[in-house]
Enzyme design. Structure first.
Site, PDB file in Angstrom:
ATOM      1  N   LYS A  63       0.743  -1.212   0.082  1.00 47.90           N
ATOM      2  CA  LYS A  63       0.048  -0.039  -0.035  1.00 47.90           C
ATOM      3  C   LYS A  63       0.895   1.109   0.039  1.00 47.90           C
ATOM      4  O   LYS A  63       2.068   1.134   0.375  1.00 47.90           O
ATOM      5  CB  LYS A  63      -0.807   0.082   1.266  1.00 47.90           C
TER       6      LYS A  63
ATOM      7  N   PRO B  67       8.916  -4.008  -0.340  1.00 44.85           N
ATOM      8  CA  PRO B  67      10.338  -3.857   0.375  1.00 44.85           C
ATOM      9  C   PRO B  67      10.128  -3.978   1.721  1.00 44.85           C
ATOM     10  O   PRO B  67       9.160  -3.643   2.451  1.00 44.85           O
ATOM     11  CB  PRO B  67      10.292  -2.289  -0.166  1.00 44.85           C
ATOM     12  N   VAL B  68      11.082  -4.649   2.469  1.00 48.68           N
ATOM     13  CA  VAL B  68      10.942  -4.915   3.752  1.00 48.68           C
ATOM     14  C   VAL B  68      11.216  -3.487   4.651  1.00 48.68           C
ATOM     15  O   VAL B  68      12.264  -3.010   4.507  1.00 48.68           O
ATOM     16  CB  VAL B  68      12.130  -6.175   4.113  1.00 48.68           C
ATOM     17  N   ALA B  69      10.624  -3.391   5.788  1.00 47.06           N
ATOM     18  CA  ALA B  69      10.559  -2.262   6.628  1.00 47.06           C
ATOM     19  C   ALA B  69      10.511  -1.024   5.636  1.00 47.06           C
ATOM     20  O   ALA B  69      11.488  -0.092   6.024  1.00 47.06           O
ATOM     21  CB  ALA B  69      11.738  -2.389   7.637  1.00 47.06           C
ATOM     22  N   GLY B  70       9.621  -1.079   4.740  1.00 47.56           N
ATOM     23  CA  GLY B  70       9.906   0.147   3.709  1.00 47.56           C
ATOM     24  C   GLY B  70       8.667   1.283   4.019  1.00 47.56           C
ATOM     25  O   GLY B  70       8.722   2.069   3.087  1.00 47.56           O
ATOM     26  N   GLY B  71       7.603   0.846   4.705  1.00 48.98           N
ATOM     27  CA  GLY B  71       6.576   1.885   4.846  1.00 48.98           C
ATOM     28  C   GLY B  71       5.443   1.531   3.765  1.00 48.98           C
ATOM     29  O   GLY B  71       4.625   2.314   3.473  1.00 48.98           O
TER      30      GLY B  71
ATOM     31  N   ALA C  52       3.753  -1.629   4.070  1.00 48.73           N
ATOM     32  CA  ALA C  52       3.057  -2.513   4.816  1.00 48.73           C
ATOM     33  C   ALA C  52       3.166  -3.925   4.301  1.00 48.73           C
ATOM     34  O   ALA C  52       2.263  -4.757   4.467  1.00 48.73           O
ATOM     35  CB  ALA C  52       1.622  -2.102   4.977  1.00 48.73           C
ATOM     36  N   GLY C  53       4.401  -4.502   3.918  1.00 52.67           N
ATOM     37  CA  GLY C  53       4.643  -5.765   3.708  1.00 52.67           C
ATOM     38  C   GLY C  53       4.576  -6.852   4.786  1.00 52.67           C
ATOM     39  O   GLY C  53       3.943  -7.623   4.377  1.00 52.67           O
ATOM     40  N   GLY C  54       5.021  -6.270   6.016  1.00 57.64           N
ATOM     41  CA  GLY C  54       4.943  -7.423   7.059  1.00 57.64           C
ATOM     42  C   GLY C  54       3.331  -7.549   7.396  1.00 57.64           C
ATOM     43  O   GLY C  54       2.562  -8.756   7.543  1.00 57.64           O
TER      44      GLY C  54
ATOM     45  N   ASP D  28      -2.513  -1.902  10.274  1.00 60.68           N
ATOM     46  CA  ASP D  28      -2.394  -1.861   8.609  1.00 60.68           C
ATOM     47  C   ASP D  28      -2.654  -3.329   8.101  1.00 60.68           C
ATOM     48  O   ASP D  28      -2.889  -3.462   6.623  1.00 60.68           O
ATOM     49  CB  ASP D  28      -0.963  -1.606   7.968  1.00 60.68           C
TER      50      ASP D  28
HETATM   51  O1  C5P Z   1      -0.411  -1.424  14.610  1.00 61.15           O
HETATM   52  P1  C5P Z   1       0.971  -1.734  14.311  1.00 61.15           P
HETATM   53  O2  C5P Z   1       1.732  -2.880  14.979  1.00 61.15           O
HETATM   54  O3  C5P Z   1       1.388  -1.811  12.777  1.00 61.15           O
HETATM   55  O4  C5P Z   1       1.865  -0.475  14.705  1.00 61.15           O
HETATM   56  C1  C5P Z   1       3.187  -0.282  14.949  1.00 61.15           C
HETATM   57  C2  C5P Z   1       3.437   0.890  15.822  1.00 61.15           C
HETATM   58  O5  C5P Z   1       3.350   2.004  14.920  1.00 61.15           O
HETATM   59  C3  C5P Z   1       3.004   0.916  16.985  1.00 61.15           C
HETATM   60  O6  C5P Z   1       3.632   0.204  18.004  1.00 61.15           O
HETATM   61  C4  C5P Z   1       2.686   2.435  17.156  1.00 61.15           C
HETATM   62  O7  C5P Z   1       4.156   2.953  17.828  1.00 61.15           O
HETATM   63  C5  C5P Z   1       3.006   3.186  15.821  1.00 61.15           C
HETATM   64  N1  C5P Z   1       1.736   3.399  15.489  1.00 61.15           N
HETATM   65  C6  C5P Z   1       0.890   4.766  16.023  1.00 61.15           C
HETATM   66  N2  C5P Z   1      -0.441   5.041  15.664  1.00 61.15           N
HETATM   67  C7  C5P Z   1      -1.042   4.102  14.899  1.00 61.15           C
HETATM   68  C8  C5P Z   1      -0.564   3.060  14.272  1.00 61.15           C
HETATM   69  C9  C5P Z   1       0.849   2.727  14.529  1.00 61.15           C
HETATM   70  O8  C5P Z   1       1.598   5.162  17.074  1.00 61.15           O
HETATM   71  N3  C5P Z   1      -2.354   4.571  14.604  1.00 61.15           N
END
Ligand code: C5P
Length: 297
Positions: free
Chosen positions: A10, A95-99, A101-103, A137
Site C-alpha cells: 500500500k 520492500p522490507v521495513a519500507g513503509g 506494509a509488507g509485514g 495496517d
Molecule cells: O499497529 P502496528 O503494530 O502496525 O503499529 C506499529 C507501531 O506504530 C505501534 O506500536 C505504534 O508505535 C505506531 N502506531 C501509532 N499509531 C497508529 C499506528 C501505529 O502510533 N495509528
C-alpha cells in the site's frame, strides 16, 4: 496440499496523524491505496509452525514466532482451538521495513491461506477482526483497493476510485522502524497542539474521479517530516523524482520508500530511470493502483 495467497503493498495517499493517545497509538485519517507490488504467502501442512522467506530483503525478515505471518497463523489456530501446524513461506517482493506494509500484507495473506487450508470457514468480519488484532495496517491488506482508515487505521471504509493511477517507488537502503518514526513525530510536535486528523474532501474527489493531477495536488503525509528527520537523504530522492517530471512526491507511510505519482506508464519509466541513475535510491519500481486485496491463487 498447499494454499498460496497474493497480497498487495500500500501507499498512503493521505496520512493525517493526530496526537498520541493514552495507549501510545495515534488516531489517523489514513487513505490507503493498494498498489501492484505483491508478496505471495504459501502455507503447507507441517509438524509445527515454521516460517521461511525468499526474495529481496529476505535476510531482514524475522523467521521466529514474532513474524507477523506466524502470529496470524497462531492467532487463527488459537481462535479455532487447533494446532498451528503449518509451514508458512513468504515470497517477498514488497520492500522490507519500507513503509509499504509488507509485514502486514504477509499477516493478512497467512490468515486467508490458513483459513482455506484448515477449512476454518471464518467469516469476512471475523477475518477483519483478527487482522485488526494483528496490526493497524493488516485489515487493509485483506480488502485492498482504496479505503479510509480511522481509529489507529484499522476501521475501514471502502473508497471508490475512478481509474488507474501510475506510480514509481524508490526503494532506499535499509529500513525505518514505524514506532521510531511515530516517536519522532511526537518529538517534532512537542509542546504544540496537533489537530484532529480528517480526510481531505479534495483528495477523495480526486480518487473518485481518477484524476492524477488533482490527486497530486492533495497528497499529504504527516509522518514525512519525521521520516526525513531520521533519514535526511530522502529529501534528495524526493527532489530527484520531482525534477524528473513526477506530478508529486511523498514518503510512503513511515518510509523510507518514497512514492512518485506520475501521469502515465511512459512517465513512470522515465522517472524510474532518472531515480535509478541519480544514485539517490537503491532501485526504483513502477506500478499501478488500485490493486486487489488478498487473493487465493
Ligand atoms: O499497529 P502496528 O503494530 O502496525 O503499529 C506499529 C507501531 O506504530 C505501534 O506500536 C505504534 O508505535 C505506531 N502506531 C501509532 N499509531 C497508529 C499506528 C501505529 O502510533 N495509528
Amino acid at each position: 496440499m498447499s494454499v498460496t495467497v497474493r497480497v498487495p503493498a500500500k501507499v498512503n495517499v493521505q496520512l493525517a496523524v493526530g496526537a498520541a493517545r493514552p495507549d501510545g497509538f495515534h488516531d489517523l485519517a489514513n487513505v490507503f491505496l493498494a498498489v501492484g507490488l505483491y508478496d505471495e504467502v504459501t502455507v503447507t501442512p507441517a509438524d509445527a509452525l515454521r516460517v521461511t522467506c525468499s526474495g529481496p530483503g529476505a535476510d531482514q525478515v524475522p523467521l521466529d514466532r514474532t513474524n507477523l505471518a506466524a502470529r496470524a497463523a497462531d492467532l487463527l489456530a488459537a481462535r479455532y482451538g487447533r494446532p498451528a501446524d503449518v509451514h508458512v513461506h513468504i515470497a517477498k517482493d514488497i520492500p522490507v521495513a519500507g513503509g509499504m506494509a509488507g509485514g502486514s500484507a504477509d499477516a493478512a495473506g497467512a490468515l486467508v491461506a490458513c483459513d482455506a487450508l484448515w477449512g476454518t470457514g471464518a467469516s469476512r468480519g471475523e477475518l477483519l477482526d483478527l487482522c485488526a488484532e494483528l496490526g493497524s495496517d493488516v485489515p487493509f491488506a485483506l480488502v485492498g483497493g482504496a479505503a479510509l482508515g480511522t481509529g489507529r487505521g484499522e476501521k475501514l471504509q471502502p473508497l471508490e476510485t475512478g481509474g488507474t493511477f501510475h506510480w514509481v517507488f524508490a526503494l532506499a537502503d535499509g529500513g525505518l522502524s514505524t514506532p521510531a518514526v511515530y516517536r519522532e513525530f511526537d518529538r517534532l510536535h512537542e509542546g504544540r497542539s496537533v489537530p484532529e486528523p480528517t480526510a481531505s474532501a479534495d483528495l477523495l474527489t480526486a480518487l473518485r474521479k481518477g484524476d492524477p493531477e488533482a490527486l497530486a495536488g492533495s497528497l499529504s503525509n504527516d509522518l514525512q517530516p519525521a521520516a526525513v528527520s531520521l533519514y535526511p537523504a530522502l529529501a534528495d530522492t524526493l527532489a530527484t523524482g520531482r525534477s524528473a517530471g513526477a506530478l508529486a512526491a511523498l514518503v510512503s507511510g513511515s518510509g523510507p520508500t518514497t512514492a512518485f505519482l506520475v501521469r502515465d506508464a511512459d512517465a513512470a519509466e522515465s522517472v524510474a530511470e532518472a531515480l535509478t541513475a541519480s544514485g539517490t535510491c537503491r532501485t526504483a519500481r513502477t506500478t499501478v493502483s488500485p490493486a486487489p486485496g488478498a487473493t487465493i491463487l
